[in-house]
Design an enzyme around this catalytic site. Sequence first.
Site, PDB file in Angstrom:
ATOM      1  N   PRO A  90      29.784  -3.943 -23.217  1.00  0.00           N
ATOM      2  CA  PRO A  90      28.732  -3.218 -22.503  1.00  0.00           C
ATOM      3  C   PRO A  90      28.035  -4.053 -21.429  1.00  0.00           C
ATOM      4  O   PRO A  90      27.461  -3.502 -20.487  1.00  0.00           O
ATOM      5  CB  PRO A  90      27.739  -2.828 -23.613  1.00  0.00           C
ATOM      6  CG  PRO A  90      28.549  -2.834 -24.857  1.00  0.00           C
ATOM      7  CD  PRO A  90      29.565  -3.914 -24.675  1.00  0.00           C
ATOM      8  N   GLU A 117      28.490  -6.002 -33.933  1.00  0.00           N
ATOM      9  CA  GLU A 117      27.361  -6.294 -33.043  1.00  0.00           C
ATOM     10  C   GLU A 117      27.792  -6.952 -31.739  1.00  0.00           C
ATOM     11  O   GLU A 117      27.136  -6.820 -30.723  1.00  0.00           O
ATOM     12  CB  GLU A 117      26.364  -7.211 -33.774  1.00  0.00           C
ATOM     13  CG  GLU A 117      25.107  -7.547 -32.998  1.00  0.00           C
ATOM     14  CD  GLU A 117      24.257  -6.313 -32.698  1.00  0.00           C
ATOM     15  OE1 GLU A 117      23.491  -6.359 -31.727  1.00  0.00           O
ATOM     16  OE2 GLU A 117      24.378  -5.306 -33.436  1.00  0.00           O
ATOM     17  N   ARG A 154      48.042   5.947 -13.945  1.00  0.00           N
ATOM     18  CA  ARG A 154      48.354   7.056 -13.038  1.00  0.00           C
ATOM     19  C   ARG A 154      48.527   6.587 -11.600  1.00  0.00           C
ATOM     20  O   ARG A 154      49.042   7.324 -10.754  1.00  0.00           O
ATOM     21  CB  ARG A 154      47.278   8.128 -13.130  1.00  0.00           C
ATOM     22  CG  ARG A 154      45.926   7.703 -12.615  1.00  0.00           C
ATOM     23  CD  ARG A 154      44.858   8.753 -12.929  1.00  0.00           C
ATOM     24  NE  ARG A 154      45.213  10.066 -12.431  1.00  0.00           N
ATOM     25  CZ  ARG A 154      45.063  10.461 -11.178  1.00  0.00           C
ATOM     26  NH1 ARG A 154      44.559   9.623 -10.279  1.00  0.00           N
ATOM     27  NH2 ARG A 154      45.399  11.678 -10.801  1.00  0.00           N
ATOM     28  N   ASP A 169      42.706  11.552  -4.445  1.00  0.00           N
ATOM     29  CA  ASP A 169      41.759  11.806  -5.532  1.00  0.00           C
ATOM     30  C   ASP A 169      40.337  11.489  -5.116  1.00  0.00           C
ATOM     31  O   ASP A 169      40.095  10.638  -4.250  1.00  0.00           O
ATOM     32  CB  ASP A 169      42.086  10.918  -6.750  1.00  0.00           C
ATOM     33  CG  ASP A 169      43.241  11.460  -7.547  1.00  0.00           C
ATOM     34  OD1 ASP A 169      43.510  12.663  -7.443  1.00  0.00           O
ATOM     35  OD2 ASP A 169      43.870  10.677  -8.269  1.00  0.00           O
TER      36      ASP A 169
END
Length: 248
Positions: A90, A117, A154, A169
Site C-alpha cells: 500500500p 501487517e 493485454r 484504450d
Amino acid sequence: MKIDVLTLFPRMFEGPLGESIIGKAVEKKLLEINISNFRDHSDNKHQSVDDYPYGGGAGMLLKVQPIYDNLRRIEEASPETKKRVILLDPAGKQFDQKMAEEFSEEEHLVFICGHYEGYDERIRSLVTDEVSLGDYVLTGGELGAMVMIDATVRLLPEVLGNKLSAQTDSHSTGLLEHPQYTRPAEFNGMGVPEVLTNGNHKLIDEWQQKESLRRTLERRPDMLEKIVLTDQQKKWLEELRDEKNDFS
C-alpha cells in the site's frame, strides 16, 4: 513473457489467470505463468512465514527467509532472464497505465503478494519495485497482482486480436476513450451519431478526438494537465469549455 507470483493463496489465481484473454495467451504460449506458495520454502517444521515484530507493534510481519529462498529458486530455474521483482505494498508507487506499458516490455515479472501487517524491511532489498493498486488497503496483494497482470498482459503483441485496441484504450492516449456504437443503428429511440455512419474517415477521426476530449473534460479534467495537446485539440478543448460554461 514469463510471470511468477509468490503468494500464500495460490488457488485465488486459478480462475482469473486461466480464463479469457490471459488464458488464451497461455494456451498460445505467448505467456508463461507460475504460481508459488512461499510457505513451501519456510525453513521450520511448522512452515510458518510470519512472526512478531521486534520492538512490538500490532499484527505479524512476513519473514524474509521464505521469500528470499523462493526468489532464489526462481532465479535458479531461469537464470537467463532479467527479472523485474514487484512487491505489492500500500505504501508503494501507484499503478497506472504507464507502468503497465513499462511492465509489458519486460521479459520476466515476479510479483510478491503480502499478507498480515506488513513485511520484514529486508524483503524490500530483494525487489526492484514497490507498487500499490490505489490509496486503499486490501487483505492481501493477490487481487492487486491479478489486476496488474491483466493490465500488462493485454499489451503484449498478439494477445489482443486487434493491435489498435490497446493503443486507443482510455489512459493509453492520455485521454479517456471516445463513445463507441455497434448495430443496430437505432434502438428504442436511441440512435448512432450520423457522422459514424457516413464513411468519411476524416470526419470520424475528428469526432472521435473531440469526444475523447469532451469525456475527459467532463470526467477526468485532471488528466488534461498531464498531456501535450496539438493546436487543433487545444482549439476543440476551448470550444468544449465554452459549451460547458453555456450550460452551467
